[in-house]
Design a protein around this motif. Sequence first.
Motif, mmCIF file in Angstrom:
data_model
loop_
_atom_site.group_PDB
_atom_site.id
_atom_site.type_symbol
_atom_site.label_atom_id
_atom_site.label_comp_id
_atom_site.label_asym_id
_atom_site.label_seq_id
_atom_site.Cartn_x
_atom_site.Cartn_y
_atom_site.Cartn_z
ATOM 1 N N UNK A 46 0.824 -1.207 0.000
ATOM 2 C CA UNK A 46 0.000 0.000 0.000
ATOM 3 C C UNK A 46 0.856 1.254 0.000
ATOM 4 N N UNK A 47 1.954 1.253 0.729
ATOM 5 C CA UNK A 47 2.820 2.428 0.739
ATOM 6 C C UNK A 47 3.499 2.619 -0.616
ATOM 7 N N UNK A 48 3.838 1.523 -1.313
ATOM 8 C CA UNK A 48 4.400 1.632 -2.654
ATOM 9 C C UNK A 48 3.381 2.205 -3.633
ATOM 10 N N UNK A 49 2.145 1.760 -3.524
ATOM 11 C CA UNK A 49 1.086 2.278 -4.393
ATOM 12 C C UNK A 49 0.862 3.763 -4.116
ATOM 13 N N UNK A 94 -3.836 15.077 -7.106
ATOM 14 C CA UNK A 94 -4.866 14.076 -6.829
ATOM 15 C C UNK A 94 -4.585 13.365 -5.512
ATOM 16 N N UNK A 95 -3.322 13.000 -5.271
ATOM 17 C CA UNK A 95 -2.966 12.302 -4.028
ATOM 18 C C UNK A 95 -3.198 13.190 -2.813
ATOM 19 N N UNK A 96 -2.848 14.475 -2.918
ATOM 20 C CA UNK A 96 -3.059 15.395 -1.802
ATOM 21 C C UNK A 96 -4.556 15.595 -1.521
ATOM 22 N N UNK A 97 -5.345 15.750 -2.586
ATOM 23 C CA UNK A 97 -6.785 15.928 -2.404
ATOM 24 C C UNK A 97 -7.415 14.668 -1.829
ATOM 25 N N UNK A 98 -6.928 13.506 -2.230
ATOM 26 C CA UNK A 98 -7.438 12.248 -1.701
ATOM 27 C C UNK A 98 -7.097 12.114 -0.220
ATOM 28 N N UNK A 99 -5.893 12.541 0.162
ATOM 29 C CA UNK A 99 -5.498 12.479 1.569
ATOM 30 C C UNK A 99 -6.295 13.460 2.419
ATOM 31 N N UNK A 111 1.433 9.392 -5.665
ATOM 32 C CA UNK A 111 1.891 10.745 -5.361
ATOM 33 C C UNK A 111 2.896 11.229 -6.408
ATOM 34 N N UNK A 112 3.701 10.331 -6.922
ATOM 35 C CA UNK A 112 4.676 10.702 -7.952
ATOM 36 C C UNK A 112 3.987 11.024 -9.280
ATOM 37 N N UNK A 113 2.965 10.249 -9.652
ATOM 38 C CA UNK A 113 2.289 10.439 -10.932
ATOM 39 C C UNK A 113 1.370 11.656 -10.934
ATOM 40 N N UNK A 114 0.631 11.872 -9.855
ATOM 41 C CA UNK A 114 -0.326 12.982 -9.801
ATOM 42 C C UNK A 114 -0.402 13.516 -8.372
#
Length: 96
Positions: free
Chosen positions: A9-12, A23-28, A17-20
């Motif tokens: 899960x941490x790798x995913x 989106x990752x910040x908004x999801x968090x 986070x690297x790709x977008x």
Amino acid sequence: MPVPDDQQLSEIASRLHHEDPHFARALADGRPRRPREYRHHRAWLLLTAALAALSTGLFLPHGLLIAAGLVLAGIAGELFDPHRHERGRRCPGSEI
């Protein structure tokens, strides 16, 4: 030896986070937004410019504006494709 679920899960999460990062910040934060592949702001803007050039070229019979409008419309159509980066090369015969 199988990889623990937490490590997978941490790798995913790091890959996401690297790709977008937006989106990752908004999801968090708990306010998810569309992934980058489905945000078409530039494509809509380019399509509007293409239609303006095309209609102006048709109104003032001007071949260069018509051609420019058609080319811009083609580029905008390509920008609407969410998987355009995954396709790879366009020339299948150049693999030699």
